[in-house]
Design a protein around this motif. Structure first.
Motif, PDB file in Angstrom:
ATOM      1  N   LEU A 162      18.229 123.759  85.016  1.00  0.00           N
ATOM      2  CA  LEU A 162      19.358 123.339  85.851  1.00  0.00           C
ATOM      3  C   LEU A 162      19.334 124.011  87.221  1.00  0.00           C
ATOM      4  N   THR A 163      19.068 125.309  87.238  1.00  0.00           N
ATOM      5  CA  THR A 163      19.035 126.013  88.527  1.00  0.00           C
ATOM      6  C   THR A 163      17.838 125.581  89.365  1.00  0.00           C
ATOM      7  N   LEU A 166      18.964 122.293  90.942  1.00  0.00           N
ATOM      8  CA  LEU A 166      19.903 122.514  92.041  1.00  0.00           C
ATOM      9  C   LEU A 166      19.204 123.063  93.274  1.00  0.00           C
ATOM     10  N   GLN A 167      18.293 124.011  93.062  1.00  0.00           N
ATOM     11  CA  GLN A 167      17.558 124.582  94.183  1.00  0.00           C
ATOM     12  C   GLN A 167      16.713 123.527  94.880  1.00  0.00           C
ATOM     13  N   LYS A 169      17.142 120.318  94.839  1.00  0.00           N
ATOM     14  CA  LYS A 169      18.020 119.337  95.458  1.00  0.00           C
ATOM     15  C   LYS A 169      18.548 119.840  96.787  1.00  0.00           C
ATOM     16  N   LEU A 170      18.948 121.100  96.822  1.00  0.00           N
ATOM     17  CA  LEU A 170      19.468 121.683  98.057  1.00  0.00           C
ATOM     18  C   LEU A 170      18.418 121.722  99.152  1.00  0.00           C
ATOM     19  N   THR A 173      17.907 118.236 100.660  1.00  0.00           N
ATOM     20  CA  THR A 173      19.083 117.513 101.135  1.00  0.00           C
ATOM     21  C   THR A 173      18.970 117.115 102.599  1.00  0.00           C
ATOM     22  N   ASN A 189      12.049 116.353  91.940  1.00  0.00           N
ATOM     23  CA  ASN A 189      13.342 116.901  91.560  1.00  0.00           C
ATOM     24  C   ASN A 189      13.637 116.691  90.079  1.00  0.00           C
ATOM     25  N   ASN A 215      16.608 131.881  91.071  1.00  0.00           N
ATOM     26  CA  ASN A 215      17.084 130.565  91.505  1.00  0.00           C
ATOM     27  C   ASN A 215      18.510 130.639  92.032  1.00  0.00           C
ATOM     28  N   ILE A 219      19.694 129.582  95.655  1.00  0.00           N
ATOM     29  CA  ILE A 219      20.710 128.554  95.881  1.00  0.00           C
ATOM     30  C   ILE A 219      21.753 129.049  96.886  1.00  0.00           C
TER      31      ILE A 219
END
Length: 237
Positions: A162-163, A166-167, A169-170, A173, A189, A215, A219
């Motif tokens: 999950l982390t 998120l990392q 994805k960020l 972005t 991703n 992570n 983030i």
């Protein structure tokens, strides 16, 4: 080189462990070893912070320059020398070194790999004595032994996946790219967290704990970077 950095990072982990173990009483749920891994990971990330910030700034500038780069490539596609000269002029005007991204990655990679090896072989790099290592408490929260894989797939393996998602994805972005690149990024991703999840199911839990904490640090760092580097877009226009 990996052994060189491994001994340094192992010494750092041992220093943190000795410091933590000298304070208070060890909890059954939060072993000194587990806390030391968390604190050392944070210190490790702080040491790499200047490099990470430079890498993020370099990536951001490159992203903002992409339209101008593509324009130069189209305009001078039949004149490679002029195209190269124009690109170098563009990089100079925006204080950008196209080789900086690769150089930063080359600096980070052996250090990260070394820390990974430290947690795979703590006797060699940290404690130096197997009897000392065997004597310490290696439990953490629901994990009975950080030397062994997490007994629950919903634990650290899931948090690691999950982390990682998120990392990733960020970091993607604010990247403006063509549809093909965006499609590749979306696939990464998805598949990268799955790969991390699968690997974390068999890795020692100490490594998974390091990965999750790293992570989370990344983030928070990326959230700050995305805000602090907002002016770069204006500077490159």
């Amino acid at each position: 080189m990996t052994s060189f950095f491994g001994n340094i990072l192992g010494g750092l982990l041992k220093f943190v462990f000795d410091f933590v173990s000298s304070i208070g009483t060890e909890s059954d749920f939060f072993s000194y070893y587990g806390i030391s891994i968390i604190l050392t990971t944070i210190l490790f990330r702080l040491l790499l912070l200047p490099i990470s910030l430079q890498q993020s700034r370099s990536t951001k500038i490159m992203n903002e320059l992409q339209p101008k780069i593509q324009e130069i490539q189209r305009k001078y596609k039949n004149d490679p020398q002029t195209q190269q000269a124009k690109l170098m002029q563009l990089y100079k005007e925006n204080n950008y070194n196209p080789a900086s991204g690769c150089l930063i990655l080359l600096i980070q990679f052996p250090i990260i790999l070394a820390f990974f090896n430290v947690l795979r072989d703590p006797v060699r790099f940290v404690f130096k004595d197997i009897n000392v290592y065997n004597a310490i408490n290696k439990g953490f929260l629901w994990i009975p032994n950080l030397e062994q894989p997490d007994p629950y797939i919903w634990g650290l393996p899931l948090f690691a996946a999950l982390t990682t998602f998120l990392q990733s994805k960020l970091m993607s972005t604010n990247i403006e790219s063509n549809p093909q690149t965006e499609s590749t990024q979306r696939m990464m991703n998805i598949f990268l967290p799955i790969m991390i999840f699968w690997a974390a199911r068999s890795f020692p839990s100490g490594i998974s704990l390091y990965w999750v904490v790293g992570n989370l640090f990344q983030i928070v760092q990326q959230l700050v970077i995305n805000r602090s580097l907002g002016k770069i877009k204006e500077e490159t226009r």
